[in-house]
Every structure is written in C-alpha cells, then in structure tokens.
Design a protein around this motif. Structure first.
Motif, PDB file in Angstrom:
ATOM      1  N   ALA A  66      -9.561  27.175  38.505  1.00  0.00           N
ATOM      2  CA  ALA A  66     -10.491  26.061  38.313  1.00  0.00           C
ATOM      3  C   ALA A  66     -11.726  26.525  37.539  1.00  0.00           C
ATOM      4  CB  ALA A  66     -10.902  25.474  39.657  1.00  0.00           C
ATOM      5  N   GLU A  67     -12.232  27.724  37.852  1.00  0.00           N
ATOM      6  CA  GLU A  67     -13.385  28.270  37.135  1.00  0.00           C
ATOM      7  C   GLU A  67     -13.029  28.561  35.679  1.00  0.00           C
ATOM      8  OE1 GLU A  67     -15.890  30.651  40.584  1.00  0.00           O
ATOM      9  OE2 GLU A  67     -14.075  31.584  39.751  1.00  0.00           O
ATOM     10  N   ALA A  68     -11.829  29.104  35.465  1.00  0.00           N
ATOM     11  CA  ALA A  68     -11.385  29.385  34.100  1.00  0.00           C
ATOM     12  C   ALA A  68     -11.230  28.096  33.301  1.00  0.00           C
ATOM     13  CB  ALA A  68     -10.070  30.156  34.133  1.00  0.00           C
ATOM     14  N   LEU A  69     -10.707  27.069  33.945  1.00  0.00           N
ATOM     15  CA  LEU A  69     -10.518  25.778  33.294  1.00  0.00           C
ATOM     16  C   LEU A  69     -11.866  25.188  32.869  1.00  0.00           C
ATOM     17  CD1 LEU A  69      -7.955  24.031  32.800  1.00  0.00           C
ATOM     18  CD2 LEU A  69      -8.617  22.709  34.821  1.00  0.00           C
ATOM     19  N   GLU A  70     -12.828  25.240  33.763  1.00  0.00           N
ATOM     20  CA  GLU A  70     -14.163  24.723  33.459  1.00  0.00           C
ATOM     21  C   GLU A  70     -14.803  25.507  32.321  1.00  0.00           C
ATOM     22  OE1 GLU A  70     -18.522  24.088  35.657  1.00  0.00           O
ATOM     23  OE2 GLU A  70     -16.831  24.977  36.751  1.00  0.00           O
ATOM     24  N   PHE A  71     -14.645  26.838  32.346  1.00  0.00           N
ATOM     25  CA  PHE A  71     -15.225  27.684  31.314  1.00  0.00           C
ATOM     26  C   PHE A  71     -14.623  27.367  29.951  1.00  0.00           C
ATOM     27  CE2 PHE A  71     -15.061  31.529  28.684  1.00  0.00           C
ATOM     28  CZ  PHE A  71     -16.399  31.870  28.646  1.00  0.00           C
ATOM     29  N   ARG A  72     -13.292  27.237  29.890  1.00  0.00           N
ATOM     30  CA  ARG A  72     -12.630  26.992  28.606  1.00  0.00           C
ATOM     31  C   ARG A  72     -12.959  25.601  28.067  1.00  0.00           C
ATOM     32  NH1 ARG A  72      -8.062  30.395  30.808  1.00  0.00           N
ATOM     33  NH2 ARG A  72      -7.240  28.508  31.805  1.00  0.00           N
ATOM     34  N   ALA A  73     -13.063  24.629  28.950  1.00  0.00           N
ATOM     35  CA  ALA A  73     -13.418  23.277  28.501  1.00  0.00           C
ATOM     36  C   ALA A  73     -14.816  23.270  27.889  1.00  0.00           C
ATOM     37  CB  ALA A  73     -13.342  22.302  29.667  1.00  0.00           C
ATOM     38  N   LYS A  74     -15.738  23.981  28.514  1.00  0.00           N
ATOM     39  CA  LYS A  74     -17.100  24.072  27.998  1.00  0.00           C
ATOM     40  C   LYS A  74     -17.114  24.814  26.656  1.00  0.00           C
ATOM     41  CE  LYS A  74     -21.737  25.709  29.334  1.00  0.00           C
ATOM     42  NZ  LYS A  74     -21.918  26.723  28.289  1.00  0.00           N
ATOM     43  N   GLU A  75     -16.341  25.905  26.577  1.00  0.00           N
ATOM     44  CA  GLU A  75     -16.261  26.673  25.336  1.00  0.00           C
ATOM     45  C   GLU A  75     -15.715  25.812  24.198  1.00  0.00           C
ATOM     46  OE1 GLU A  75     -16.687  30.381  24.505  1.00  0.00           O
ATOM     47  OE2 GLU A  75     -18.236  29.693  25.885  1.00  0.00           O
ATOM     48  N   PHE A  76     -14.699  25.008  24.484  1.00  0.00           N
ATOM     49  CA  PHE A  76     -14.127  24.164  23.435  1.00  0.00           C
ATOM     50  C   PHE A  76     -15.144  23.150  22.936  1.00  0.00           C
ATOM     51  CE2 PHE A  76     -11.871  20.433  21.863  1.00  0.00           C
ATOM     52  CZ  PHE A  76     -11.041  21.012  20.921  1.00  0.00           C
ATOM     53  N   SER A  77     -15.877  22.554  23.862  1.00  0.00           N
ATOM     54  CA  SER A  77     -16.872  21.550  23.459  1.00  0.00           C
ATOM     55  C   SER A  77     -17.963  22.162  22.587  1.00  0.00           C
ATOM     56  CB  SER A  77     -17.485  20.905  24.706  1.00  0.00           C
ATOM     57  OG  SER A  77     -18.280  21.839  25.427  1.00  0.00           O
ATOM     58  N   GLU A  78     -18.238  23.454  22.778  1.00  0.00           N
ATOM     59  CA  GLU A  78     -19.298  24.119  22.019  1.00  0.00           C
ATOM     60  C   GLU A  78     -18.796  24.726  20.712  1.00  0.00           C
ATOM     61  OE1 GLU A  78     -20.936  26.989  24.666  1.00  0.00           O
ATOM     62  OE2 GLU A  78     -22.080  25.520  25.834  1.00  0.00           O
TER      63      GLU A  78
END
Length: 576
Positions: free
Chosen positions: A373-385
């Motif tokens: 779940a933490e990895a998913l949140e991190f990658r989603a944020k990275e993609f948006s940026e």
C-alpha cells in the motif's frame, strides 16, 4: 439484389483492419525484439534494487570485483542501446501496420488510436501498480507524436500549442507547459519532415529552415569573433561555438532534405545526434573549463574583497569627500548582485539535489521495508509529479520511431537477405564506434557527483548517449547477420517466440522482480550486482521456454491477445 447485398457486405468487411496472421509476420523482427528484451531486462533489474530516481547517474559507488564488472558491462554495452532498439521496432511496427492498411484500403487511424490508448493505460498501470521504470507510456506518447509529425496539420498544431500554453499560465495547471513544449517540438519535426519550400542559393534549391539557420549561425559567429576582440563582450565567447554548431546543423539539414524517401531516417538521426552532441559539447566545456572557472571565481572574489575594502575606507572619510564615496559605493553594487545571483542559483540547485536524494532514500525504505500500500501510494505520487518528463522524453523516442519507420518504408526489413551487406556495415561500424566512444567517456567519469559544480560526468554521459544510436543500429545489424547464418549462430532464431510475446514477457519481468526483490515479496532488495545478472539469465531461460510452449498451443501471448482485441475491437482467435 441478394448478390449486391453480399458484395456490399464484403466491401465493408474489407474496410475493417484485422490482426496480421502469424504466417505474415516478419520473423527477423521477432528475433530482434527478443534480443532487445534481454538487454532491457539486464538494464532494468538494477533499478529493482536501487532507486529509479538514480537513473542516469551512472555506476553506483563502492563496487569491486564481479559486481564492478557486471555493472560496467551493463552500463557501457547494454544501457541505452536496447530501449533504442525497441523504439526502432515500434517505428517499424507502425510502418507495417500503415502499409498493410493502405494496401487493403482499410482504416488505419481509428484502430491505431485504440492501440495507443491501450498501450498508455498498460503503461500507467505498470508504473503505479508494479514498477516506476515503465516505458510503455512513453512509447504511447511518442507514437502520438509520430502521428503528428507525419500527418498533423500545421494550423491545428499551432492552435493546440497556444491553447496549452495559455492553460499552463494557470498555476494549478502549469505542468501542461510540458505538453505544449513537446507538441511544439513535434510541430518543428513535422515542418522539417514535410515542408517543401526552398530558396535557390548557389544555383541549388535549399530548404528554407536551413537558410534561416545558416543566417543565424553567421550572426552568432560574428558576435563570437567580436567578443574576442572587444573586452567588454568577453561574456559572449560561447556564441562563436553556437554559430559553428548552427552552421553544421544547417549543412546537415540541407543534405537531409533530399531525397524525400530518406528524409525520415536522416531527420530522426540528425535530431537525436544534435541533442546529445550539444550535451557532449556543453559537458566538455564545463569539464575542460573547470580550472579556468575556478580562477575566474577566485579573481571575482578578490575583486569583491577589494571593493568592500574600498567602501570601508571611503565610509571612514565621508565627511571629507562624501559625494565620491557614494559614487564608488554605488559602483560596487553590480558585482555584489552577480555574486548574490550565483549564490541564489547554487542554493536552489542544492535544494533540488537534497529533495531528489530524500525522495530516493524514501523509495529505498518503502521498497525494502514498507508495505505494498505504501509502495502504491509512492508510485502514484511519483507518476503525478514526473509524467511531464515523459512528455519531453517522447520527443526523443519519436526520433527513433522515424528511423524505424524508414527501415520498413525502404523495404530493408521485408527482405533482409537482399540487404545483408548494409546490415554487415551497420554492425562493423556501429558497434565499435558506438560502444567505443561510451567506453572512452568512462575513462573520464563513470558516475555523477551530486553538487559538484564542474562534474565531468556530464561530458562522459554525453559521449555515452551519443554512441547509443550507432551501437543500437550495430546490434540490429548483428542479429540480422546471425539470423541468416548457418550453424550454431543461427540458433538466435530461438528468440522469435520470446519476441512475439514481448509485451507479456516485459510485464512479467516486472512482476517477477517485484516478487523477488521488494519487501512485500521475498525481500531480496539490494542484491549484489553480479547476482542480479544471474537472476536475469535464469528468468530469461524460463521465459524463452515458456514462450515456446505457450505459442505451440495459442496464437498470441496473453497481453498480446488483449492488446489486439482492443486495437481491432474484436476478439481474435486464441487457440492454434
């Protein structure tokens, strides 16, 4: 009447583009694709054990023995050479699909847009759900750019650039500026590819853009020459080199304009090379001029100290000559302003580096110790940026697509046997030259040093990237030669099923690596570099065997079948 209806239905059916039959595939392309997939895996596996944010920073520090050899081999014989091969293949696939649609009088654009939409969705899901080193989304954007370059209308491109530029003015939507920039660059590529306007100079028609660049080069060159003669213009020394570069680019554009049939590979190669040649020259100037820059900084510091001492002395005698003190104090302000500006720029760069390092450390902690779940949140944020970086990168990918497009348009890939001499030349020249200049750069530097003002790695990286295109073409030439050879080297054909299932195998590599290395899998994050290579070889062997078994029973790989179903909006036959 019934016969007329049947004829109408037959004509309508012929307008619907259908998947290419297995028997119509070009086998050598599947072999090249399989070979490229192995190289992609060798490059990617490192960044399942290292922050993806460190892509482009070179070899990790502290390696020795087999780990250093493995890292060096991948960095200088693999990295950058194989995503370019995949890009060539993507451009070839585009050209084949277009040619077959035109030959049969079928619609091309509607199914191709669906194909790109599906690929983009696959890429986003791959990035967020599995691994942020995805390239599928970049290919989807690059292919949209290729459509613009080959078929886009100038008026609509200009309107879209203006609209996106205006939207980017809104602070909350400023990232749209990346799309506007990419679209403008695609528009410039379209102009270079399709503009036929010329000016007759020296009894020969010259492309108008080459003439404009030549005039610009002349102005910059003269300013550069003047800067060496007039001390007050010393800061304009670089314009001399920019002028020479503009002259060279204009000359090459002039040569690339005709014949029209070869324009796609010439323009694609020229733009790719120009980008990394400018990076190399800029890195060389920074690297070779480091000592001079240090002396200049020392001289400026000394002058600032003298100015400060002068101001202090004048302030103590202000009653005696206040007007003179005021004028001298004012004269020292511009020097201080320059120093303040340099300090501010350094501060911003330091803050950027610090943020990047913090993000990298956070990624490592999450993937080595955190939950899915933490990895998913991190990658989603990275993609948006970071999706804006993909927009700019897609322009570079489009250059490779143009080269691949030409390989099919010229007929070379449909009959490689008849063009073996050309492929041999590609291998004999491309491999030693392309790999050689990258290795030459490794003697200068193999990794970036964060915060180093005159980091030599920029120069070394420019050489490495400059060599990727010829090395990529060399590898393609080598595989074609092996494909047509006899004996043990002909076994390279075993890679064909592996290449036919490239999308399935590419995505499954990410799933397998996540399961092996990440904390929510087996947790082997940070595995030694040499051991990573062993993992790649084992997985590749299993995937090749699986691909042979699967295609003995089914027509397509699972993801290939899904991709075709979306592309052609019908369910292709699955079993053999």
């Amino acid at each position: 009447m019934q016969r007329e209806n049947e004829t109408t239905l037959d004509m309508a059916a012929n307008q619907v583009v259908v998947p290419v039959e297995v028997k119509d595939r070009i086998a050598v392309l599947d072999v090249i694709r399989g070979f490229a997939l192995i190289g992609i895996f060798l490059m990617n596996v490192e960044f399942f054990n290292r922050s993806v944010g460190e892509l482009g920073e070179g070899m990790p520090a502290g390696l020795s023995g087999a780990n250093w050899l493995a890292s060096y081999f991948v960095s200088y014989f693999v990295a950058g050479k194989f995503w370019t091969i995949f890009s060539l293949l993507f451009g070839m696939g585009f050209a084949l699909m277009l040619m077959r649609a035109e030959e049969k009088g079928q619609d091309f654009f509607q199914p191709y847009f669906r194909r790109l939409l599906a690929l983009g969705v696959f890429g986003v899901l791959h990035y967020i759900l599995i691994w942020p080193g995805d390239i599928l989304f970049s290919y989807a954007m690059g292919a949209c750019g290729l459509l613009i370059v080959l078929f886009g209308k100038a008026r609509w491109i200009a309107i879209a650039v203006i609209v996106l530029g205006l939207i980017a003015v809104i602070p909350a939507l400023n990232k749209v500026a990346a799309l506007a920039t990419a679209l403008a660059m695609f528009g410039a590529m379209a102009f270079l590819m399709r503009n036929e306007k010329t000016l007759r100079i020296f009894a020969k028609p010259r492309p108008i853009i080459a003439v404009i660049l030549c005039m610009l080069g002349a102005v910059l060159f003269l300013l550069g020459v003047a800067s060496f003669l007039v001390p007050a213009m010393a800061s304009m020394h670089p314009t001399l080199f920019f002028g020479l570069f503009a002259f060279l680019f204009a000359f090459l554009l002039d040569r690339a304009h005709q014949p029209k049939e070869a324009r796609s590979w010439k323009i694609g190669s020229l733009l790719y090379t120009a980008l990394f040649l400018s990076m190399t020259l800029g890195g060389a100037a920074q690297y070779l001029g480091s000592e001079q820059a240090s002396k200049q900084n020392a001289n400026e510091t000394q002058q600032l100290n003298k100015s400060a001492a002068s101001v202090t002395s004048e302030a103590s005698s202000v009653a005696e000559n206040s007007s003179e003190a005021t004028s001298k104090s004012t004269a020292s302000v511009p020097e201080k302003t320059k120093a303040d500006q340099r300090a501010e720029d350094k501060k911003k760069e330091a803050e950027r580096i610090q943020k990047q390092q913090e993000d990298n450390r956070r990624e490592v902690v999450i993937l080595s110790k955190g939950t899915y779940a933490e990895a998913l949140e991190f990658r989603a944020k990275e993609f948006s940026e970071n999706w804006t970086n993909v927009a700019i990168f897609s322009v570079l990918i489009c250059c490779m697509f143009l080269i691949g497009y030409w390989f099919v348009q010229s007929g070379m890939m449909q009959n490689t046997q008849a063009h073996l001499s050309k492929f041999k030349m590609m291998a004999l020249i491309g491999l030693p030259f392309g790999i050689g200049i990258g290795i030459a750069g490794s003697f200068v530097s193999t990794a970036s040093v964060a915060g180093l003002e005159n980091d030599p790695y920029m120069f070394a990286m420019g050489l490495l990237y400059l060599g990727n295109l010829p090395a990529c073409l060399g590898y393609v030439g080598l595989i074609v030669i092996l494909f047509h050879s006899k004996g043990v080297f002909a076994k390279v054909k075993l890679l064909a099923p592996y290449g036919r299932m490239a999308l399935t195998n590419y995505l499954s590599q990410s799933v397998i690596c996540s399961a092996i290395f990440y904390s929510y899998g087996l947790g082997y994050y940070g595995m030694e570099r040499a051991h990573q290579v062993v993992v790649v070889l084992l997985v590749v062997v299993v995937q090749i065997l699986f691909s042979h078994w699967w295609l003995s029973k089914f027509r397509y790989g699972p993801m290939e079948w899904l991709w075709r179903a979306i592309t052609y909006w019908k369910l292709p036959a699955f079993k053999n």
